[in-house]
Design an enzyme around this catalytic site. Structure first.
Site, PDB file in Angstrom:
ATOM      1  N   GLY A  12       1.006  -0.990   0.148  1.00 46.47           N
ATOM      2  CA  GLY A  12      -0.008  -0.100  -0.136  1.00 46.47           C
ATOM      3  C   GLY A  12       0.800   1.232   0.152  1.00 46.47           C
ATOM      4  N   THR A  13       1.885   1.253  -0.436  1.00 38.66           N
ATOM      5  CA  THR A  13       2.824   2.556  -0.676  1.00 38.66           C
ATOM      6  C   THR A  13       2.011   3.468  -1.590  1.00 38.66           C
ATOM      7  OG1 THR A  13       4.290   1.554  -2.345  1.00 38.66           O
ATOM      8  CG2 THR A  13       5.083   1.267  -0.046  1.00 38.66           C
ATOM      9  N   ASN A  14       1.566   3.096  -2.650  1.00 38.77           N
ATOM     10  CA  ASN A  14       0.933   3.754  -3.524  1.00 38.77           C
ATOM     11  C   ASN A  14      -0.392   4.366  -2.938  1.00 38.77           C
ATOM     12  OD1 ASN A  14       2.236   4.035  -6.294  1.00 38.77           O
ATOM     13  ND2 ASN A  14       2.410   1.733  -5.832  1.00 38.77           N
ATOM     14  N   ILE A  95      -7.088  -9.780 -11.293  1.00 40.51           N
ATOM     15  CA  ILE A  95      -7.496  -9.288 -12.447  1.00 40.51           C
ATOM     16  C   ILE A  95      -9.185  -9.451 -12.181  1.00 40.51           C
ATOM     17  CG2 ILE A  95      -8.107 -10.109 -14.880  1.00 40.51           C
ATOM     18  CD1 ILE A  95      -5.380  -9.342 -14.730  1.00 40.51           C
ATOM     19  N   ASN A 110      -5.122   2.797 -13.219  1.00 44.86           N
ATOM     20  CA  ASN A 110      -3.955   1.644 -12.584  1.00 44.86           C
ATOM     21  C   ASN A 110      -2.741   2.471 -12.536  1.00 44.86           C
ATOM     22  OD1 ASN A 110      -3.006  -0.680 -11.853  1.00 44.86           O
ATOM     23  ND2 ASN A 110      -2.446  -1.244 -14.007  1.00 44.86           N
ATOM     24  N   HIS A 112       1.148   1.123 -13.210  1.00 45.83           N
ATOM     25  CA  HIS A 112       2.124  -0.110 -13.669  1.00 45.83           C
ATOM     26  C   HIS A 112       3.429   0.158 -13.651  1.00 45.83           C
ATOM     27  CE1 HIS A 112       2.929  -3.782 -15.429  1.00 45.83           C
ATOM     28  NE2 HIS A 112       3.749  -3.430 -16.300  1.00 45.83           N
TER      29      HIS A 112
HETATM   30  C1  GAR Z   1       3.759  -1.362  -7.337  1.00 40.13           C
HETATM   31  O1  GAR Z   1       4.888  -1.284  -7.697  1.00 40.13           O
HETATM   32  C2  GAR Z   1       2.749  -1.314  -8.397  1.00 40.13           C
HETATM   33  O2  GAR Z   1       3.196  -0.347  -9.546  1.00 40.13           O
HETATM   34  C3  GAR Z   1       2.507  -2.642  -8.747  1.00 40.13           C
HETATM   35  O3  GAR Z   1       2.772  -3.332  -7.606  1.00 40.13           O
HETATM   36  C4  GAR Z   1       3.180  -2.645  -6.529  1.00 40.13           C
HETATM   37  C5  GAR Z   1       2.393  -2.439  -5.343  1.00 40.13           C
HETATM   38  O4  GAR Z   1       3.281  -1.736  -4.395  1.00 40.13           O
HETATM   39  N1  GAR Z   1       1.470  -3.041  -9.676  1.00 40.13           N
HETATM   40  C6  GAR Z   1       1.470  -3.697 -10.602  1.00 40.13           C
HETATM   41  O5  GAR Z   1       2.508  -4.533 -11.002  1.00 40.13           O
HETATM   42  C7  GAR Z   1       0.184  -3.859 -11.413  1.00 40.13           C
HETATM   43  N2  GAR Z   1       0.321  -4.681 -12.678  1.00 40.13           N
HETATM   44  P1  GAR Z   1       2.235  -0.977  -3.342  1.00 40.13           P
HETATM   45  O6  GAR Z   1       1.254  -2.085  -2.595  1.00 40.13           O
HETATM   46  O7  GAR Z   1       3.358  -0.590  -2.323  1.00 40.13           O
HETATM   47  O8  GAR Z   1       1.390   0.244  -3.639  1.00 40.13           O
END
Ligand code: GAR
Length: 197
Positions: A12-14, A95, A110, A112
């Site tokens: 969940g850093t995003n 998905i 999203n 990516h």
């Molecule tokens: C992030 O790097 C995001 O871009 C990637 O998963 C990670 C989640 O990190 N998403 C994908 O690969 C989607 N195809 P987070 O939980 O710390 O945000």
């Protein structure tokens, strides 16, 4: 003011970047109203709770018998219940399809962790993306914020940001750099773009 629903699967850093961006005013045309995870153990759920946001867990196998349409329907139902206008996939690694895509067409963004159309599509997520970039030997990678349609990673690109690959990079080191230098910056901006039409 748009209501934002965030879907997560992991750290969940995003999501944290979105919470911070709302506080700092980078996101000013929307507010996060709920966080939904497809995994019980996702640390992002703790981040959401710390920020005082309502959370819900919906698992494809345990709650929907592995049925992707039922999974999509249940997420859609929760988003509607919370009056969500815009959905953000912030590290959501499942998905989905059907009802959710139809009901929220053009309203799902999203993030990516590569420069689409490189290193994307089904099965390309998380560290696998950075492994593929390093295996190929590209010198520049990055992140892409894009709209979600029925093609995996195939929707309209909203924002991209490039990140340099350095000697000695491991997938983990590269993942961290791409998050810091690209994902956490462009995702909040793309969300604001979508919220302000
Ligand atoms: C992030 O790097 C995001 O871009 C990637 O998963 C990670 C989640 O990190 N998403 C994908 O690969 C989607 N195809 P987070 O939980 O710390 O945000």
């Amino acid at each position: 003011m748009k209501n934002i629903g965030v879907l997560i699967s992991g750290g969940g850093t995003n999501l944290q970047a979105l919470i911070d961006a709302e506080k700092s005013g980078i996101i000013k045309s929307g507010r996060i109203v709920c966080v939904c995870s497809n995994s019980v153990g996702a640390y992002g759920l703790t981040r959401a709770e710390k920020a005082g946001l309502p959370t819900k867990v919906i698992r494809k196998n345990a709650d929907c018998g592995g049925d992707i349409d039922e999974f999509s329907r249940k997420i859609c139902e929760y988003m509607k219940e919370m009056n969500v206008d815009i959905i953000v996939l912030a590290g959501f690694l499942a998905i989905f399809g059907g009802k959710l895509l139809k009901e929220y067409a053009g309203k799902i963004v999203n993030i990516h962790p590569s420069l689409i159309p490189s290193f994307c599509g089904e099965g390309m997520y998380g560290l696998k993306v950075h492994e593929a970039a390093l295996d190929y030997g590209v010198k520049v990678t990055g992140a892409t914020a894009h709209l979600v349609n029925e093609v995996v990673d195939g929707g309209k690109i909203l924002l991209q940001k490039a990140v340099e690959i350095q000697d000695g990079d491991t997938p983990e080191i590269l993942q961290k750099r791409v998050m810091e230098q690209a994902e956490w910056i462009i995702l909040p901006r793309a969300v604001e773009m979508l919220c302000s039409d």
